[in-house]
Design a protein around this motif. Sequence first.
Motif, short mmCIF file in Angstrom:
data_model
loop_
_atom_site.label_atom_id
_atom_site.label_comp_id
_atom_site.label_asym_id
_atom_site.label_seq_id
_atom_site.Cartn_x
_atom_site.Cartn_y
_atom_site.Cartn_z
N ARG A 32 57.29 -63.23 -67.13
CA ARG A 32 57.97 -62.34 -66.21
C ARG A 32 57.43 -61.69 -66.37
N LEU A 50 68.88 -64.75 -66.07
CA LEU A 50 67.31 -64.97 -65.03
C LEU A 50 66.53 -65.49 -65.59
N GLY A 82 68.34 -69.36 -63.55
CA GLY A 82 67.72 -67.91 -61.50
C GLY A 82 66.30 -67.77 -61.85
N CYS A 83 65.40 -68.08 -62.53
CA CYS A 83 64.16 -68.31 -62.56
C CYS A 83 64.12 -69.30 -60.83
N GLY A 134 68.29 -56.51 -58.05
CA GLY A 134 69.37 -56.64 -59.34
C GLY A 134 70.26 -56.84 -60.23
N ALA A 151 72.84 -56.73 -63.42
CA ALA A 151 73.09 -58.25 -64.56
C ALA A 151 74.21 -57.29 -64.66
N ASP A 155 70.75 -60.96 -70.28
CA ASP A 155 71.59 -60.66 -69.18
C ASP A 155 72.45 -62.06 -68.90
N PHE A 185 73.36 -62.74 -63.46
CA PHE A 185 72.72 -61.61 -63.21
C PHE A 185 72.54 -62.70 -61.37
N GLY A 220 70.57 -61.86 -57.26
CA GLY A 220 70.05 -61.12 -57.07
C GLY A 220 69.75 -61.27 -55.72
N CYS A 230 73.84 -66.19 -61.12
CA CYS A 230 73.03 -67.27 -62.05
C CYS A 230 73.95 -66.72 -63.62
N LEU A 283 60.19 -62.01 -61.20
CA LEU A 283 60.89 -62.26 -61.73
C LEU A 283 60.71 -60.44 -61.94
N HIS A 300 64.37 -57.65 -62.85
CA HIS A 300 64.40 -57.02 -64.41
C HIS A 300 63.97 -55.68 -63.81
#
Length: 324
Positions: free
Chosen positions: A101, A175, A179-180, A198, A200, A208, A211, A213, A227, A309, A313
């Motif tokens: 990330r 995430l 979430g990725c 984002g 969280a 988190d 999350f 986004g 997610c 990412l 974050h």
Amino acid sequence: MPDAVKWGIISTADINRKVIPGAHASAKLDLVGVASRDQARAEAYATKWEIPRAYGSYEALLADPEIEAVYISLPNTLHCEWSIRALEAGKHVLCEKPLSRHTHEAEAAFDAAERAGRLLMEAFMYRHNPQTKRLKQLVDEGAIGEVRLVRSVFSYSLYDESNIRLRPEVEGGALMDVGCYNVSGSRLVGGEPERVFGEAWYGPTGTDWVFTGTLRFPGDVIGLFHCGTALPEQDELEVIGSEGSLFADDPWHCQAPLIELRRDTYVDRIEIEFADSYRLELENLSDAIRGEGEALLGRDDATGQARALEALHESATSRQSVAL
């Protein structure tokens, strides 16, 4: 057919159980070794999974001149470090997602690949599946008109606070773990985001646990996702356009591949033949190593993913939108 590429696995992580069957089934690769930090553990694991060689350290596997490529399934914070070490040892690398990330780490890993003259690929297995390719083809062909919105979800329930996926020191959390995929799927359709926001909820472990986004893409395309590691199990991807939508109920695992093309009250169910995504990603990189094709995912996709990412974050922690 070219000789099978000799592969090794660095780590005995749980994700390997999804990768190994496809490796054994393919004629394009030969899984010959697995490494752990403990020789006895490596030997027991190799016996269980019918892998010929066991190494009591990651360094020992990388020192084996017969191994040409490695799959790295270590914790998130070790992905780039060991990718670089493997590349510098002359190995091609398939690194489990997310590569990082941190954009600078992803860039450094691909710089190492270029210096070594080796291939590095981030292991987003769903990208290799025929379902994903068909969905992207339908979007590109204009099946739903102009894309307006990409909506996705990936979540499950995990409350074991000792589980590595909930530990902040190895960059766990929703995430990074699931979430990725949402971010990757949104980028597959929308391109690279221009701005993200984002939010969280951080659970008791400090990661988190939920999350959400929003991603703003060029051409006024918007991505929305949520997610979680503390939510019911869900996995969906829907691409909504000016004339209809494309819906996949199993977009990431692709165990029951099916795309619904929805226009008003009309629904066309497009069935896709099942394929092992993990086997396909191993075969794709093996083909590229032998000069029989190109790696599906490379520097641009992995660094774009890391950049998104990183921004999400940052946004969640600062509670501000972040421009990319």
